[in-house]
Design a protein around this motif. Sequence first.
Motif, PDB file in Angstrom:
ATOM      1  N   ILE A 188      -8.383  -2.970  -4.213  1.00  0.00           N
ATOM      2  CA  ILE A 188      -8.751  -4.363  -3.888  1.00  0.00           C
ATOM      3  C   ILE A 188      -8.728  -4.592  -2.374  1.00  0.00           C
ATOM      4  O   ILE A 188      -9.319  -5.538  -1.872  1.00  0.00           O
ATOM      5  CB  ILE A 188      -7.761  -5.338  -4.579  1.00  0.00           C
ATOM      6  CG1 ILE A 188      -8.331  -6.743  -4.654  1.00  0.00           C
ATOM      7  CG2 ILE A 188      -6.410  -5.345  -3.909  1.00  0.00           C
ATOM      8  CD1 ILE A 188      -7.449  -7.713  -5.439  1.00  0.00           C
ATOM      9  N   VAL A 245       0.756   0.068  -9.664  1.00  0.00           N
ATOM     10  CA  VAL A 245       0.192  -1.261  -9.399  1.00  0.00           C
ATOM     11  C   VAL A 245       0.483  -2.190 -10.573  1.00  0.00           C
ATOM     12  O   VAL A 245       0.757  -3.371 -10.376  1.00  0.00           O
ATOM     13  CB  VAL A 245      -1.318  -1.199  -9.061  1.00  0.00           C
ATOM     14  CG1 VAL A 245      -2.146  -0.661 -10.207  1.00  0.00           C
ATOM     15  CG2 VAL A 245      -1.831  -2.579  -8.676  1.00  0.00           C
ATOM     16  N   LEU A 302     -12.721  -2.640  -5.495  1.00  0.00           N
ATOM     17  CA  LEU A 302     -12.773  -3.118  -6.889  1.00  0.00           C
ATOM     18  C   LEU A 302     -11.466  -3.818  -7.225  1.00  0.00           C
ATOM     19  O   LEU A 302     -10.382  -3.273  -6.997  1.00  0.00           O
ATOM     20  CB  LEU A 302     -13.020  -1.925  -7.827  1.00  0.00           C
ATOM     21  CG  LEU A 302     -13.206  -2.198  -9.321  1.00  0.00           C
ATOM     22  CD1 LEU A 302     -14.134  -1.153  -9.941  1.00  0.00           C
ATOM     23  CD2 LEU A 302     -11.899  -2.215 -10.100  1.00  0.00           C
ATOM     24  N   ALA A 324      -6.316   2.431  -8.174  1.00  0.00           N
ATOM     25  CA  ALA A 324      -5.636   1.597  -7.159  1.00  0.00           C
ATOM     26  C   ALA A 324      -5.224   2.593  -6.082  1.00  0.00           C
ATOM     27  O   ALA A 324      -4.070   2.966  -5.953  1.00  0.00           O
ATOM     28  CB  ALA A 324      -4.439   0.866  -7.742  1.00  0.00           C
ATOM     29  N   ASN A 380       0.777  -1.243   0.000  1.00  0.00           N
ATOM     30  CA  ASN A 380       0.000   0.000   0.000  1.00  0.00           C
ATOM     31  C   ASN A 380       0.811   1.297   0.000  1.00  0.00           C
ATOM     32  O   ASN A 380       0.246   2.367   0.201  1.00  0.00           O
ATOM     33  CB  ASN A 380      -0.928   0.041   1.229  1.00  0.00           C
ATOM     34  CG  ASN A 380      -1.950  -1.064   1.205  1.00  0.00           C
ATOM     35  OD1 ASN A 380      -2.150  -1.742   2.213  1.00  0.00           O
ATOM     36  ND2 ASN A 380      -2.579  -1.266   0.075  1.00  0.00           N
ATOM     37  N   TYR A 388       3.344  -4.775 -10.746  1.00  0.00           N
ATOM     38  CA  TYR A 388       3.290  -6.093 -10.087  1.00  0.00           C
ATOM     39  C   TYR A 388       2.635  -7.156 -10.962  1.00  0.00           C
ATOM     40  O   TYR A 388       2.628  -8.320 -10.607  1.00  0.00           O
ATOM     41  CB  TYR A 388       2.511  -5.990  -8.764  1.00  0.00           C
ATOM     42  CG  TYR A 388       3.092  -4.960  -7.829  1.00  0.00           C
ATOM     43  CD1 TYR A 388       4.391  -5.104  -7.351  1.00  0.00           C
ATOM     44  CD2 TYR A 388       2.371  -3.836  -7.454  1.00  0.00           C
ATOM     45  CE1 TYR A 388       4.947  -4.159  -6.521  1.00  0.00           C
ATOM     46  CE2 TYR A 388       2.925  -2.878  -6.618  1.00  0.00           C
ATOM     47  CZ  TYR A 388       4.208  -3.038  -6.152  1.00  0.00           C
ATOM     48  OH  TYR A 388       4.757  -2.112  -5.337  1.00  0.00           O
TER      49      TYR A 388
HETATM   50  C1  LIG Z   1       1.752   0.844  -4.361  1.00  0.00           C
HETATM   51  S1  LIG Z   1       0.030   1.132  -4.164  1.00  0.00           S
HETATM   52  C2  LIG Z   1      -0.208   2.480  -5.293  1.00  0.00           C
HETATM   53  C3  LIG Z   1      -1.051   3.584  -4.693  1.00  0.00           C
HETATM   54  C4  LIG Z   1      -1.189   4.833  -5.562  1.00  0.00           C
HETATM   55  N1  LIG Z   1      -1.839   4.545  -6.822  1.00  0.00           N
HETATM   56  C5  LIG Z   1       0.153   5.485  -5.796  1.00  0.00           C
HETATM   57  O1  LIG Z   1       0.646   5.469  -6.939  1.00  0.00           O
HETATM   58  O2  LIG Z   1       0.754   5.993  -4.849  1.00  0.00           O
HETATM   59  C6  LIG Z   1      -0.655  -0.265  -5.032  1.00  0.00           C
HETATM   60  C7  LIG Z   1      -2.138  -0.500  -4.700  1.00  0.00           C
HETATM   61  O3  LIG Z   1      -2.670  -1.413  -5.669  1.00  0.00           O
HETATM   62  C8  LIG Z   1      -3.633  -2.198  -5.019  1.00  0.00           C
HETATM   63  N2  LIG Z   1      -3.892  -3.418  -5.811  1.00  0.00           N
HETATM   64  C9  LIG Z   1      -3.111  -4.523  -5.958  1.00  0.00           C
HETATM   65  N3  LIG Z   1      -3.726  -5.414  -6.773  1.00  0.00           N
HETATM   66  C10 LIG Z   1      -4.909  -4.854  -7.141  1.00  0.00           C
HETATM   67  C11 LIG Z   1      -5.992  -5.288  -7.956  1.00  0.00           C
HETATM   68  N4  LIG Z   1      -5.963  -6.484  -8.568  1.00  0.00           N
HETATM   69  N5  LIG Z   1      -7.057  -4.447  -8.112  1.00  0.00           N
HETATM   70  C12 LIG Z   1      -7.088  -3.235  -7.491  1.00  0.00           C
HETATM   71  N6  LIG Z   1      -6.096  -2.773  -6.715  1.00  0.00           N
HETATM   72  C13 LIG Z   1      -5.022  -3.572  -6.533  1.00  0.00           C
HETATM   73  C14 LIG Z   1      -3.030  -2.469  -3.658  1.00  0.00           C
HETATM   74  O4  LIG Z   1      -4.001  -2.843  -2.718  1.00  0.00           O
HETATM   75  C15 LIG Z   1      -2.356  -1.137  -3.342  1.00  0.00           C
HETATM   76  O5  LIG Z   1      -3.184  -0.315  -2.566  1.00  0.00           O
END
Ligand SMILES: C[S@@+](CC[C@H](N)C(=O)[O-])C[C@H]1O[C@@H](n2cnc3c(N)ncnc32)[C@H](O)[C@@H]1O
Length: 258
Positions: free
Chosen positions: A133, A204, A185, A103, A67, A207
């Motif tokens: 998520i 995000v 979502l 995200a 996060n 990953y």
């Molecule tokens: C590193 S944070 C990025 C937060 C923000 N967007 C930023 O750039 O600072 C990544 C986020 O992606 C979310 N995430 C991971 N897999 C996901 C998925 N399949 N659907 C939605 N969100 C997801 C994680 O829960 C996390 O909060």
Amino acid sequence: MDSYEIFKKNINALINIDLNYYKEKQMKRRITSLVNRNGFDDFHQYFQGLKSDKFLLDQFINYLTINVSEFYRNPSQWKVLEKDILPNLIVRNKRPLKIWSSACSTGEEPYSLVMLMTKFYDLSEIKVLATDIDDGAIEKTKVGLYSEKALVNLPMEFQKQYFEKVGNSYRIKNEIKECVEFNKLDLLKDPFPNNVELIACRNVMIYFTDEAKELLYKKFHNSLGNKGVLFVGSTEQIILPERYNFRTIKTFFYGKVN
Ligand SMILES: C[S@@+](CC[C@H](N)C(=O)[O-])C[C@H]1O[C@@H](n2cnc3c(N)ncnc32)[C@H](O)[C@@H]1O
């Protein structure tokens, strides 16, 4: 089937997160370190633990979802958003824009978007949809308390106007909170909103596997309205965006074509 394959299947059945879409090497390394840290011998034993212990399961989801975030992350990109992208979008759309932080983690990104939009609209007109998520992250957005470190790149005018200091932390004011609607979502499984004018999907996609990214580009394309814009993270440029009917407007900003 090897034990990690079985683990992935079990996790999908238990919490509906499909680990096949996440880069395998990185994910396996992260999960292995959790298995060891919690004193389990293997994935099978660890899964039995996850099934029966809510604390372990929350820790797993938390660790998995990474996060880390901050306000105005990569500030030079926010300058481009303010000076080049938004003025164009706003001229085309007289009404306030439909914006989606896809995200959103613990809220830094959608709240930054609201603050930036105050340069163009009254607060009462601004609405940002924010999704993630991770329920745990969404819960934190409601508390709205942030460390000083999370605010280092936020313009001082916003810090002064929209935060109050509480001990060593900063609490975001309700007037900003009220402009954001938070929902859970999963980008890889759930339907997307329609006719969005600006989508932020940042930090995000790094990953995800290539297959998952391709799926996402297509879903984002469908989700955007005519000439809508996709804003990605600083290591997430799309290779050959034309393949997905996007064009590069500026680095990290893609416009929908067709
Ligand atoms: C590193 S944070 C990025 C937060 C923000 N967007 C930023 O750039 O600072 C990544 C986020 O992606 C979310 N995430 C991971 N897999 C996901 C998925 N399949 N659907 C939605 N969100 C997801 C994680 O829960 C996390 O909060």
